[in-house]
Design an enzyme around this catalytic site. Structure first.
Site, PDB file in Angstrom:
ATOM      1  N   GLN A  14      59.096  73.457  38.179  1.00  0.00           N
ATOM      2  CA  GLN A  14      59.335  72.523  39.279  1.00  0.00           C
ATOM      3  C   GLN A  14      60.828  72.442  39.595  1.00  0.00           C
ATOM      4  O   GLN A  14      61.664  72.439  38.709  1.00  0.00           O
ATOM      5  CB  GLN A  14      58.802  71.139  38.903  1.00  0.00           C
ATOM      6  CG  GLN A  14      58.693  70.178  40.075  1.00  0.00           C
ATOM      7  CD  GLN A  14      57.882  68.937  39.709  1.00  0.00           C
ATOM      8  OE1 GLN A  14      57.208  68.907  38.683  1.00  0.00           O
ATOM      9  NE2 GLN A  14      57.946  67.924  40.548  1.00  0.00           N
ATOM     10  N   SER A  97      58.500  75.061  31.737  1.00  0.00           N
ATOM     11  CA  SER A  97      57.735  73.853  32.055  1.00  0.00           C
ATOM     12  C   SER A  97      56.464  74.233  32.820  1.00  0.00           C
ATOM     13  O   SER A  97      55.580  74.873  32.276  1.00  0.00           O
ATOM     14  CB  SER A  97      58.610  72.867  32.825  1.00  0.00           C
ATOM     15  OG  SER A  97      57.993  71.603  32.907  1.00  0.00           O
ATOM     16  N   LEU A  98      56.345  73.869  34.093  1.00  0.00           N
ATOM     17  CA  LEU A  98      55.168  74.224  34.889  1.00  0.00           C
ATOM     18  C   LEU A  98      54.900  75.721  34.851  1.00  0.00           C
ATOM     19  O   LEU A  98      53.738  76.161  34.864  1.00  0.00           O
ATOM     20  CB  LEU A  98      55.376  73.749  36.331  1.00  0.00           C
ATOM     21  CG  LEU A  98      54.334  74.040  37.419  1.00  0.00           C
ATOM     22  CD1 LEU A  98      54.491  75.390  38.063  1.00  0.00           C
ATOM     23  CD2 LEU A  98      52.903  73.855  36.913  1.00  0.00           C
ATOM     24  N   ARG A 122      48.112  67.740  36.390  1.00  0.00           N
ATOM     25  CA  ARG A 122      49.365  67.482  35.674  1.00  0.00           C
ATOM     26  C   ARG A 122      50.377  66.814  36.600  1.00  0.00           C
ATOM     27  O   ARG A 122      51.033  65.846  36.230  1.00  0.00           O
ATOM     28  CB  ARG A 122      49.933  68.797  35.130  1.00  0.00           C
ATOM     29  CG  ARG A 122      51.259  68.673  34.362  1.00  0.00           C
ATOM     30  CD  ARG A 122      51.691  70.061  33.915  1.00  0.00           C
ATOM     31  NE  ARG A 122      52.843  70.073  33.023  1.00  0.00           N
ATOM     32  CZ  ARG A 122      54.092  70.345  33.399  1.00  0.00           C
ATOM     33  NH1 ARG A 122      54.362  70.593  34.671  1.00  0.00           N
ATOM     34  NH2 ARG A 122      55.073  70.360  32.517  1.00  0.00           N
ATOM     35  N   HIS A 202      59.603  65.562  30.391  1.00  0.00           N
ATOM     36  CA  HIS A 202      59.869  66.022  29.021  1.00  0.00           C
ATOM     37  C   HIS A 202      60.561  64.942  28.181  1.00  0.00           C
ATOM     38  O   HIS A 202      61.483  65.215  27.418  1.00  0.00           O
ATOM     39  CB  HIS A 202      60.677  67.322  29.031  1.00  0.00           C
ATOM     40  CG  HIS A 202      59.985  68.427  29.769  1.00  0.00           C
ATOM     41  ND1 HIS A 202      58.842  69.023  29.299  1.00  0.00           N
ATOM     42  CD2 HIS A 202      60.250  69.003  30.967  1.00  0.00           C
ATOM     43  CE1 HIS A 202      58.439  69.931  30.168  1.00  0.00           C
ATOM     44  NE2 HIS A 202      59.269  69.934  31.186  1.00  0.00           N
ATOM     45  N   GLN A 251      54.304  69.618  25.365  1.00  0.00           N
ATOM     46  CA  GLN A 251      55.323  69.945  26.360  1.00  0.00           C
ATOM     47  C   GLN A 251      55.655  68.770  27.283  1.00  0.00           C
ATOM     48  O   GLN A 251      56.791  68.636  27.729  1.00  0.00           O
ATOM     49  CB  GLN A 251      54.819  71.153  27.166  1.00  0.00           C
ATOM     50  CG  GLN A 251      55.831  71.775  28.091  1.00  0.00           C
ATOM     51  CD  GLN A 251      55.180  72.195  29.388  1.00  0.00           C
ATOM     52  OE1 GLN A 251      54.773  71.360  30.180  1.00  0.00           O
ATOM     53  NE2 GLN A 251      55.081  73.496  29.592  1.00  0.00           N
TER      54      GLN A 251
END
Length: 312
Positions: A14, A97-98, A122, A202, A251
């Protein structure tokens, strides 16, 4: 021909989104267009129209940006595979991440349908968590991890991303972040700025999203990865479905160990990183982690055609 023994495919997260991303792939690649059309059908919404036309504020929202970035990343990969006959097979997959969710499709852990739905959920859960416990993120340049970790303890924030030896991102509520920036600046950080994000990703402020994500994950059919994935949180290989599930939950509230992930892959023999998706954030970070490593960003049709000489 440019040849490599071991390559890694990496996928952005992202913040990489921009209005119009992937439009040339849709126009000129049948395989890429199929991805866009499948995603629109899966989500029962015109996500492609939002990707190509905006508005930017709506695309930036986590609930849209996460499936959108995954869509463009997969479309980029499909277009590259369509245009480059000898595109190497990866020894490792990793996403920031994503981007880790994108790797689940490529490694056949999840179907495109399940992965897109999971990315959408998510994004929705992270938005809810951000509304429940507002916060943000800040990038700190030129400070050792150990020193910044001490500052985080003093100011009640968390290290969220270790992106390169020179750039670490912290996460927390806004007042704590402001204090952390002041302290870091006073102790020698070269630069410290707030990031344009909608929440404290996070960090423990995302805790409320974990339960909802766990419920969704438990409804889906996960498979063991066909290609090894490097985990965001530990930089350890993910080789089983159960490991992947645990990683996705961890995560949400823990640090993305991007620097460690890249170094792990390099030490395992990877000599080239191929980034599929919008922008080239990961390629830029990888070069800062190891300037001797080759990076290739497959972010549009021109870039794909320019890398046509690559083979394994």
């Amino acid at each position: 021909m440019i040849e490599f023994e071991k390559v890694a495919f990496v996928f952005p997260g992202q913040g990489s989104q921009s209005v119009g991303m992937g439009r040339d792939l849709w126009t000129h690649s049948t395989a890429a267009r199929r991805i866009f059309e499948e995603v629109d059908d899966i989500l029962k919404m015109p996500l492609t129209k939002l990707i190509f036309e905006g508005p930017e504020e709506q695309l930036r929202s986590s609930i849209n940006s996460q499936p959108a970035i995954m869509t463009v990343s997969l479309a980029s990969l499909k277009a590259a595979q369509e245009r480059i006959p000898h595109l190497p097979q990866p020894s490792f997959l990793a996403g920031h991440s994503l981007g880790e969710y994108t790797s689940l499709v490529v490694s056949k852990v999840l179907s495109l349908t399940d992965a897109i739905k999971l990315a959408y959920e998510r994004g929705r859960l992270m938005t809810e968590a951000s509304n429940l416990q507002p916060g943000g993120m800040a990038a700190i340049w030129g400070m050792e991890e150990s020193e910044l970790s001490q500052i985080c303890s003093e100011t009640n924030v968390q290290i969220a991303n270790i992106n390169s030896p020179n750039q670490i991102v912290i996460s927390g509520d806004m007042s704590s972040l402001s204090e952390a920036i002041k302290v870091a600046s006073s102790r020698g950080a070269k630069r410290a700025t707030m990031l344009d994000v909608s929440g404290a990703f996070h960090s423990n402020l995302m805790h409320s999203a974990q339960e909802g994500l766990k419920e969704t994950i438990n409804k889906l059919e996960f498979h063991d990865p066909s290609t090894t994935i490097l985990a965001n949180c530990t930089a350890n290989p993910l080789t089983t479905a159960s490991q992947v599930k645990q990683e996705l939950l961890s995560q949400l509230c823990n640090c993305v160990q991007w620097t460690k992930s890249v170094l792990t892959m390099v030490s395992s023999g990877v000599s080239a990183f191929m980034e599929f998706g919008p922008g080239q954030v990961l390629s830029n970070l990888i070069r800062k982690i190891n300037k001797n490593i080759s990076t290739y960003a497959f972010n549009n049709l021109s870039a794909i055609q320019g890398h046509a000489s690559i083979k394994q």
